[in-house]
Design a protein around this motif. Structure first.
Motif, PDB file in Angstrom:
ATOM      1  N   LYS A  44       4.082 -18.657 -24.801  1.00  0.00           N
ATOM      2  CA  LYS A  44       2.827 -19.409 -24.723  1.00  0.00           C
ATOM      3  C   LYS A  44       2.531 -19.761 -23.265  1.00  0.00           C
ATOM      4  O   LYS A  44       3.337 -19.486 -22.363  1.00  0.00           O
ATOM      5  N   ASP A  45       1.377 -20.366 -23.034  1.00  0.00           N
ATOM      6  CA  ASP A  45       0.952 -20.791 -21.694  1.00  0.00           C
ATOM      7  C   ASP A  45       1.022 -19.650 -20.685  1.00  0.00           C
ATOM      8  O   ASP A  45       1.426 -19.840 -19.542  1.00  0.00           O
ATOM      9  N   GLU A  46       0.601 -18.475 -21.127  1.00  0.00           N
ATOM     10  CA  GLU A  46       0.727 -17.284 -20.275  1.00  0.00           C
ATOM     11  C   GLU A  46      -0.041 -17.427 -18.970  1.00  0.00           C
ATOM     12  O   GLU A  46       0.343 -16.852 -17.949  1.00  0.00           O
ATOM     13  N   GLN A  47      -1.114 -18.204 -18.981  1.00  0.00           N
ATOM     14  CA  GLN A  47      -1.910 -18.377 -17.769  1.00  0.00           C
ATOM     15  C   GLN A  47      -1.140 -19.126 -16.682  1.00  0.00           C
ATOM     16  O   GLN A  47      -1.487 -19.051 -15.485  1.00  0.00           O
ATOM     17  N   LEU A  48      -0.081 -19.840 -17.075  1.00  0.00           N
ATOM     18  CA  LEU A  48       0.704 -20.614 -16.099  1.00  0.00           C
ATOM     19  C   LEU A  48       1.915 -19.848 -15.562  1.00  0.00           C
ATOM     20  O   LEU A  48       2.581 -20.318 -14.647  1.00  0.00           O
ATOM     21  N   TRP A  49       2.203 -18.690 -16.134  1.00  0.00           N
ATOM     22  CA  TRP A  49       3.405 -17.952 -15.729  1.00  0.00           C
ATOM     23  C   TRP A  49       3.386 -17.571 -14.245  1.00  0.00           C
ATOM     24  O   TRP A  49       4.379 -17.805 -13.543  1.00  0.00           O
ATOM     25  N   PRO A  50       2.304 -16.968 -13.756  1.00  0.00           N
ATOM     26  CA  PRO A  50       2.310 -16.605 -12.325  1.00  0.00           C
ATOM     27  C   PRO A  50       2.511 -17.815 -11.414  1.00  0.00           C
ATOM     28  O   PRO A  50       3.217 -17.733 -10.400  1.00  0.00           O
ATOM     29  N   HIS A  76       8.353 -11.943 -28.042  1.00  0.00           N
ATOM     30  CA  HIS A  76       7.588 -11.715 -29.265  1.00  0.00           C
ATOM     31  C   HIS A  76       8.258 -12.476 -30.412  1.00  0.00           C
ATOM     32  O   HIS A  76       9.042 -11.913 -31.184  1.00  0.00           O
ATOM     33  N   ILE A  77       7.950 -13.776 -30.508  1.00  0.00           N
ATOM     34  CA  ILE A  77       8.520 -14.612 -31.552  1.00  0.00           C
ATOM     35  C   ILE A  77       7.392 -15.218 -32.378  1.00  0.00           C
ATOM     36  O   ILE A  77       6.273 -15.399 -31.895  1.00  0.00           O
ATOM     37  N   ASN A  78       7.704 -15.525 -33.637  1.00  0.00           N
ATOM     38  CA  ASN A  78       6.680 -16.065 -34.538  1.00  0.00           C
ATOM     39  C   ASN A  78       6.388 -17.532 -34.267  1.00  0.00           C
ATOM     40  O   ASN A  78       5.251 -17.990 -34.428  1.00  0.00           O
ATOM     41  N   SER A  79       7.407 -18.272 -33.882  1.00  0.00           N
ATOM     42  CA  SER A  79       7.232 -19.677 -33.534  1.00  0.00           C
ATOM     43  C   SER A  79       8.473 -20.125 -32.775  1.00  0.00           C
ATOM     44  O   SER A  79       9.503 -19.439 -32.813  1.00  0.00           O
ATOM     45  N   PRO A  80       8.439 -21.282 -32.108  1.00  0.00           N
ATOM     46  CA  PRO A  80       9.606 -21.750 -31.356  1.00  0.00           C
ATOM     47  C   PRO A  80      10.788 -22.154 -32.227  1.00  0.00           C
ATOM     48  O   PRO A  80      11.855 -22.469 -31.694  1.00  0.00           O
ATOM     49  N   ILE A  81      10.608 -22.157 -33.568  1.00  0.00           N
ATOM     50  CA  ILE A  81      11.716 -22.516 -34.455  1.00  0.00           C
ATOM     51  C   ILE A  81      11.990 -21.410 -35.485  1.00  0.00           C
ATOM     52  O   ILE A  81      12.651 -21.655 -36.499  1.00  0.00           O
ATOM     53  N   ASP A  82      11.487 -20.207 -35.236  1.00  0.00           N
ATOM     54  CA  ASP A  82      11.682 -19.096 -36.166  1.00  0.00           C
ATOM     55  C   ASP A  82      12.955 -18.331 -35.809  1.00  0.00           C
ATOM     56  O   ASP A  82      12.983 -17.583 -34.825  1.00  0.00           O
ATOM     57  N   TYR A  83      14.006 -18.527 -36.586  1.00  0.00           N
ATOM     58  CA  TYR A  83      15.304 -17.943 -36.269  1.00  0.00           C
ATOM     59  C   TYR A  83      15.300 -16.413 -36.180  1.00  0.00           C
ATOM     60  O   TYR A  83      15.820 -15.850 -35.213  1.00  0.00           O
ATOM     61  N   ILE A  86      13.444 -15.144 -32.965  1.00  0.00           N
ATOM     62  CA  ILE A  86      14.131 -15.609 -31.754  1.00  0.00           C
ATOM     63  C   ILE A  86      15.473 -14.903 -31.614  1.00  0.00           C
ATOM     64  O   ILE A  86      15.890 -14.542 -30.505  1.00  0.00           O
ATOM     65  N   ALA A  87      16.147 -14.677 -32.746  1.00  0.00           N
ATOM     66  CA  ALA A  87      17.422 -13.948 -32.708  1.00  0.00           C
ATOM     67  C   ALA A  87      17.229 -12.542 -32.155  1.00  0.00           C
ATOM     68  O   ALA A  87      18.015 -12.067 -31.332  1.00  0.00           O
ATOM     69  N   LYS A  88      16.157 -11.888 -32.595  1.00  0.00           N
ATOM     70  CA  LYS A  88      15.907 -10.515 -32.139  1.00  0.00           C
ATOM     71  C   LYS A  88      15.628 -10.488 -30.641  1.00  0.00           C
ATOM     72  O   LYS A  88      16.166  -9.646 -29.909  1.00  0.00           O
ATOM     73  N   ALA A  89      14.783 -11.412 -30.177  1.00  0.00           N
ATOM     74  CA  ALA A  89      14.475 -11.459 -28.743  1.00  0.00           C
ATOM     75  C   ALA A  89      15.725 -11.792 -27.932  1.00  0.00           C
ATOM     76  O   ALA A  89      15.980 -11.189 -26.883  1.00  0.00           O
ATOM     77  N   PRO A 113      15.902 -26.309 -29.860  1.00  0.00           N
ATOM     78  CA  PRO A 113      17.276 -26.223 -30.382  1.00  0.00           C
ATOM     79  C   PRO A 113      17.585 -24.876 -31.019  1.00  0.00           C
ATOM     80  O   PRO A 113      18.713 -24.385 -30.936  1.00  0.00           O
ATOM     81  N   THR A 114      16.589 -24.266 -31.662  1.00  0.00           N
ATOM     82  CA  THR A 114      16.792 -22.942 -32.257  1.00  0.00           C
ATOM     83  C   THR A 114      17.147 -21.925 -31.176  1.00  0.00           C
ATOM     84  O   THR A 114      18.064 -21.111 -31.346  1.00  0.00           O
ATOM     85  N   MET A 115      16.421 -21.960 -30.075  1.00  0.00           N
ATOM     86  CA  MET A 115      16.690 -21.046 -28.969  1.00  0.00           C
ATOM     87  C   MET A 115      18.083 -21.278 -28.392  1.00  0.00           C
ATOM     88  O   MET A 115      18.816 -20.333 -28.090  1.00  0.00           O
ATOM     89  N   THR A 116      18.461 -22.538 -28.241  1.00  0.00           N
ATOM     90  CA  THR A 116      19.782 -22.865 -27.708  1.00  0.00           C
ATOM     91  C   THR A 116      20.881 -22.393 -28.645  1.00  0.00           C
ATOM     92  O   THR A 116      21.877 -21.783 -28.219  1.00  0.00           O
ATOM     93  N   THR A 117      20.723 -22.662 -29.937  1.00  0.00           N
ATOM     94  CA  THR A 117      21.732 -22.276 -30.925  1.00  0.00           C
ATOM     95  C   THR A 117      21.982 -20.776 -30.908  1.00  0.00           C
ATOM     96  O   THR A 117      23.125 -20.309 -30.856  1.00  0.00           O
ATOM     97  N   LEU A 118      20.901 -20.002 -30.940  1.00  0.00           N
ATOM     98  CA  LEU A 118      21.052 -18.545 -30.989  1.00  0.00           C
ATOM     99  C   LEU A 118      21.550 -17.997 -29.657  1.00  0.00           C
ATOM    100  O   LEU A 118      22.271 -16.990 -29.634  1.00  0.00           O
TER     101      LEU A 118
END
Length: 500
Positions: A44-50, A76-83, A86-89, A113-118
């Motif tokens: 998200k917030d792709e406009q802020l990446w650069p 390419h994740i469905n949401s910030p808590i979609d295991y 996020i696991a695939k990425a 926390p999902t990102m950290t766990t995986l």
């Protein structure tokens, strides 16, 4: 190379706006070992990446730290808590970066926390991976996760009672680099995983550009030999007089220029894997020695009668029909059956259409990453019509041809959005379709040659319409017809309707 992998957190962006430090900047500046490469994932917030990339580079430059290779990549994740997503990425990036880097550090502070766990679950399987986090007052902490964590995790998985988080991933990390949304690839990876954990030789078949070498790497990484070396050789690139020496080594004085002993690829791969790409190109005399190595586990260096015992798993690959080569006396039948135990048939790109959108995104990301090193380069994306155009093409050169076409489209277009027209301009014309080499008939055979001819015409008209996106003018040119009215008449005669 020392690499940092991190998710882009809200706090990182908020503090950037206030010109304050947060987790990513703290880790990059205060780590004991400077990072040569920083990979940041976000959805998200792709406009802020650069802006964030520039901010982080500035902070590192001020602190005399490397800052050339810093980039935010789209996750390419469905949401910030979609295991699952996020696991695939996470699997994809951790597998890729741990292979490339001497050490891979993973930030456990930024992200959900999902990102950290995986990140922990997947990262602990890599011997060169470390974990870092920061305190609220921007102090760096090296995280010491208990050493028995991996053993507990593997033991649980082996008993099929792993935690729900670990069970969410469809494929093991070893196969994360293989895009597998299509049924064909999903089924193939299940088979490949079974072959990987066995000790049998593997033979990977498939057209040019289908990813045979990538599959070989995945099988090696998914095997018990994953921590041992893998050696790769293209058998079609052998100089005739160097094939023996390259594979099996030589003794000093074995031939002119052999001024010292040389350990060939078999010895170099001892305990690990030797990947023989285009194995059908091996000379017959080398095939004999290869068969002996497979049967008895021993080789002889050129110029030496003393056998050397090696423990090497062979993975071979070819785009050729080895059965035809056997019939022509160009490939040994006994060697074929020794190699063809675990057989993998890589599908052509046209047989895995569901994988095309993700493959395109991956390839474009790679192209943009390379192009970003040039000041005038504009990062590119493919529009939906462009993806649809790509899905409708034949791609006889498969993924390799797709990669080349995308490169040309990005090179020639000044726009940041690649269109179907850009892709059509970048696509190379293929050769005329090959005709059957021989047609034979028995005396009592009968065919309806008119119907046969109509079927061939119908197939080509339908293929041209599909490739052109049902644009009759373009399909007419592809088929060499006089005008689009002629094409319309053909379609009526052949009973072809355009899908609405």
């Amino acid at each position: 190379m020392n690499t940092l992998l991190t998710w882009l957190g809200n706090k990182d962006l908020e503090n950037m706006q206030a010109d304050k430090g947060a987790a990513i900047a703290t880790l990059a500046i205060k780590s004991k070992i400077p990072f040569d490469k920083i990979v940041i994932l976000s959805n998200k917030d792709e406009q802020l990446w650069p802006k964030f990339e520039r901010y982080l580079k500035k902070q590192l430059a001020i602190n005399h730290r490397p800052f050339d290779d810093i980039q935010v990549f789209k996750a390419h994740i469905n949401s910030p808590i979609d295991y699952p997503s996020i696991a695939k990425a996470s699997e994809h990036w951790i597998a890729k970066l741990s292979d490339e880097a001497q050490t891979l550090s993973i930030n456990l502070t930024s992200g959900t926390p999902t990102m950290t766990t995986l990140s922990v679950l997947i990262g602990k399987g890599k011997p060169n991976t470390h974990f870092l986090q920061t305190t609220p007052d921007n102090q760096l902490i090296e995280v010491d996760i208990p050493l028995d964590f991996v053993h507990t995790y593997v033991k649980s998985a082996a008993k099929n009672i792993a935690s729900s988080a670990s069970a969410l991933s469809i494929h093991s990390a070893a196969f994360a680099a293989l895009t597998s949304q299509s049924p064909a690839m999903k089924a193939l990876i299940v088979k490949a995983q079974k072959i990987a954990v066995s000790e049998v030789p593997a033979l990977i078949l498939g057209e040019t550009g289908t990813g045979k070498e990538l599959m070989a790497h995945a099988i090696h990484k998914g095997s018990l030999r994953a921590n041992k070396p893998i050696r790769i050789v293209n058998c079609g690139a052998f100089a005739q007089n160097l094939a023996d020496s390259t594979l099996f080594g030589h003794k000093k004085g074995a031939f002119t220029g052999a001024d010292k002993d040389y350990a060939g690829l078999f010895e170099q791969a001892d305990g690990g894997t030797l990947f023989l790409d285009e194995v059908g190109e091996l000379p017959l005399d080398i095939q004999v020695k290869l068969l002996r190595a497979l049967q008895q586990g021993e080789i002889n260096r050129l110029g030496d009668n003393k056998p050397i015992y090696v423990d090497v798993r062979i993975i071979a690959a070819t785009h050729q029909d080895l059965q035809q080569q056997i019939a022509a006396g160009q490939f040994r039948e006994d060697l074929f059956y020794r190699l063809a135990v675990g057989i993998i048939q890589m599908p052509a790109l046209r047989e895995r259409k569901q994988d095309i959108p993700e493959l395109v995104n991956q390839l474009i990301s790679q192209i943009n990453h390379v192009g970003a090193k040039h000041p005038q380069y504009k990062s590119k994306n493919i529009c939906e019509k462009g993806i649809e155009f790509i899905s409708n093409q034949a791609w006889p050169g498969n993924i390799r041809e797709l990669w080349s076409t995308l490169n040309r489209a990005c090179l020639w277009s000044d726009s940041e959005m690649i269109t179907a027209n850009d892709l059509a301009d970048a696509l190379l014309a293929s050769h005329k379709p090959q005709q059957d080499a021989d047609i034979s008939m028995s005396i009592h055979d009968k065919i309806d040659i008119v119907q046969l001819t109509d079927e061939i015409q119908k197939n080509y008209v339908k293929a041209a319409l599909k490739a052109s996106g049902n644009v009759k003018k373009q399909a007419t040119q592809m088929l060499g017809l006089k005008d689009h009215q002629t094409l319309t008449n053909w379609m009526k005669r052949l009973q072809i309707d355009i899908d609405k």
